[in-house]
Enzyme design. Structure first.
Site, PDB file in Angstrom:
ATOM      1  N   HIS A   1      42.183  44.990  44.683  1.00 49.48           N
ATOM      2  CA  HIS A   1      41.676  43.613  44.646  1.00 49.48           C
ATOM      3  C   HIS A   1      42.343  42.827  43.509  1.00 49.48           C
ATOM      4  O   HIS A   1      42.780  41.699  43.700  1.00 49.48           O
ATOM      5  CB  HIS A   1      40.164  43.592  44.397  1.00 49.48           C
ATOM      6  CG  HIS A   1      39.322  44.095  45.532  1.00 49.48           C
ATOM      7  ND1 HIS A   1      38.412  45.107  45.381  1.00 49.48           N
ATOM      8  CD2 HIS A   1      39.241  43.718  46.826  1.00 49.48           C
ATOM      9  CE1 HIS A   1      37.797  45.323  46.533  1.00 49.48           C
ATOM     10  NE2 HIS A   1      38.285  44.505  47.432  1.00 49.48           N
TER      11      HIS A   1
ATOM     12  N   LYS B   1      26.893  44.978  55.921  1.00 48.71           N
ATOM     13  CA  LYS B   1      27.287  46.077  55.033  1.00 48.71           C
ATOM     14  C   LYS B   1      26.152  46.419  54.090  1.00 48.71           C
ATOM     15  O   LYS B   1      25.428  45.531  53.639  1.00 48.71           O
ATOM     16  CB  LYS B   1      28.500  45.661  54.186  1.00 48.71           C
ATOM     17  CG  LYS B   1      29.837  45.755  54.892  1.00 48.71           C
ATOM     18  CD  LYS B   1      30.957  45.524  53.881  1.00 48.71           C
ATOM     19  CE  LYS B   1      32.334  45.487  54.536  1.00 48.71           C
ATOM     20  NZ  LYS B   1      33.389  45.159  53.562  1.00 48.71           N
TER      21      LYS B   1
ATOM     22  N   ARG C   1      46.048  45.392  54.157  1.00 48.29           N
ATOM     23  CA  ARG C   1      46.469  46.754  53.838  1.00 48.29           C
ATOM     24  C   ARG C   1      47.230  47.410  54.970  1.00 48.29           C
ATOM     25  O   ARG C   1      48.248  48.009  54.791  1.00 48.29           O
ATOM     26  CB  ARG C   1      45.250  47.614  53.485  1.00 48.29           C
ATOM     27  CG  ARG C   1      44.796  47.456  52.076  1.00 48.29           C
ATOM     28  CD  ARG C   1      43.423  47.978  51.883  1.00 48.29           C
ATOM     29  NE  ARG C   1      42.450  47.157  52.591  1.00 48.29           N
ATOM     30  CZ  ARG C   1      41.162  47.211  52.402  1.00 48.29           C
ATOM     31  NH1 ARG C   1      40.662  48.076  51.559  1.00 48.29           N
ATOM     32  NH2 ARG C   1      40.349  46.416  53.056  1.00 48.29           N
TER      33      ARG C   1
ATOM     34  N   SER D   1      37.053  49.876  48.345  1.00 53.12           N
ATOM     35  CA  SER D   1      35.824  50.117  47.587  1.00 53.12           C
ATOM     36  C   SER D   1      35.078  51.312  48.153  1.00 53.12           C
ATOM     37  O   SER D   1      34.505  52.124  47.401  1.00 53.12           O
ATOM     38  CB  SER D   1      34.919  48.890  47.653  1.00 53.12           C
ATOM     39  OG  SER D   1      35.578  47.763  47.169  1.00 53.12           O
TER      40      SER D   1
HETATM   41  P1  ADP Z   1      36.807  46.258  51.209  1.00 55.05           P
HETATM   42  O1  ADP Z   1      37.534  46.041  52.515  1.00 55.05           O
HETATM   43  O2  ADP Z   1      37.441  47.291  50.330  1.00 55.05           O
HETATM   44  O3  ADP Z   1      35.320  46.333  51.292  1.00 55.05           O
HETATM   45  P2  ADP Z   1      36.546  43.556  50.441  1.00 55.05           P
HETATM   46  O4  ADP Z   1      35.757  43.132  51.589  1.00 55.05           O
HETATM   47  O5  ADP Z   1      35.916  43.378  49.098  1.00 55.05           O
HETATM   48  O6  ADP Z   1      37.095  45.011  50.419  1.00 55.05           O
HETATM   49  O7  ADP Z   1      37.965  42.868  50.475  1.00 55.05           O
HETATM   50  C1  ADP Z   1      38.286  41.613  49.978  1.00 55.05           C
HETATM   51  C2  ADP Z   1      39.744  41.355  50.255  1.00 55.05           C
HETATM   52  O8  ADP Z   1      40.556  42.239  49.474  1.00 55.05           O
HETATM   53  C3  ADP Z   1      40.160  41.604  51.698  1.00 55.05           C
HETATM   54  O9  ADP Z   1      41.106  40.620  52.042  1.00 55.05           O
HETATM   55  C4  ADP Z   1      40.813  42.950  51.666  1.00 55.05           C
HETATM   56  O10 ADP Z   1      41.761  43.096  52.699  1.00 55.05           O
HETATM   57  C5  ADP Z   1      41.477  42.901  50.309  1.00 55.05           C
HETATM   58  N1  ADP Z   1      41.728  44.223  49.768  1.00 55.05           N
HETATM   59  C6  ADP Z   1      40.831  45.185  49.514  1.00 55.05           C
HETATM   60  N2  ADP Z   1      41.443  46.281  49.003  1.00 55.05           N
HETATM   61  C7  ADP Z   1      42.759  45.983  48.927  1.00 55.05           C
HETATM   62  C8  ADP Z   1      43.924  46.698  48.516  1.00 55.05           C
HETATM   63  N3  ADP Z   1      43.851  47.954  48.086  1.00 55.05           N
HETATM   64  N4  ADP Z   1      45.122  46.073  48.577  1.00 55.05           N
HETATM   65  C9  ADP Z   1      45.197  44.806  49.048  1.00 55.05           C
HETATM   66  N5  ADP Z   1      44.151  44.076  49.470  1.00 55.05           N
HETATM   67  C10 ADP Z   1      42.945  44.651  49.412  1.00 55.05           C
END
Ligand code: ADP
Length: 164
Positions: free
Chosen positions: A17, A41, A90, A128
């Site tokens: 993130h 979630k 990703r 996460s």
């Molecule tokens: P998760 O999918 O891990 O629950 P979130 O909903 O908090 O994460 O994701 C918020 C944004 O961050 C999304 O656009 C997600 O694709 C991006 N994101 C999460 N982890 C990564 C990563 N390792 N590399 C690049 N982008 C990421």
């Protein structure tokens, strides 16, 4: 001023993130990291806890602020005058959902563009939920997290403190 929003659950924020937020901060004048409620979630960290962790993890990035919102992202963007949403991609598995969300947001607020940044190869695998799974089985999660929040997250997830 070009304002972008980086929305997500951030439960908790990972190095993946932070990488996306840093890169967005280099492209826009102001970046708002927005913790959104997602009723589909189950979250481990409260909204306030997640906001606090993001603030710690991004304290060295000048043009980044953190906020919480319980509503439609498209409306929040209108309220703050943001015209861009920045999301990290990703893998192919992220694409279908993100594509659907981008089109929906565009329908709700036609001025809103979704910008996709490809994940840095180092963090491609990182999420996460992976951090929480590793912690559940007692694995070392420190390499997945921004250093400023390792102790806080460990305390909550593993009930133990690094070096303490
Ligand atoms: P998760 O999918 O891990 O629950 P979130 O909903 O908090 O994460 O994701 C918020 C944004 O961050 C999304 O656009 C997600 O694709 C991006 N994101 C999460 N982890 C990564 C990563 N390792 N590399 C690049 N982008 C990421």
């Amino acid at each position: 001023m070009r304002i972008a929003i980086c929305p997500g659950s951030f439960d908790p924020i990972t190095k993946g993130h932070v990488d996306i937020i840093k890169r967005a901060a280099g492209l826009f004048d102001k970046v708002i990291v927005l913790v959104l409620t997602n009723y589909n979630k189950h979250h481990t960290f409260s909204l306030e806890e997640r906001k606090g962790l993001i603030e710690k993890a991004t304290c060295d990035i000048e043009n980044v602020t953190v906020d919480i919102y319980d509503g439609l992202l498209a409306n929040y963007a209108l309220n703050v005058g943001a015209k861009s949403i920045v999301k990290g991609l990703r893998a192919v598995s992220d694409f279908e959902y993100e594509f659907q969300m981008a089109l929906t947001n565009k329908k709700l607020n036609p001025e809103l563009e979704t910008v996709f940044l490809t994940a840095t190869s180092e963090y491609m695998y990182l999420s996460s939920s992976l951090v929480k799974q590793v912690a559940e089985f007692g694995g070392d999660i420190s390499e997945f997290l921004p250093p400023q929040i390792v102790n806080d997250v460990m305390k909550k997830l593993c009930n133990k403190k690094i070096g303490g």
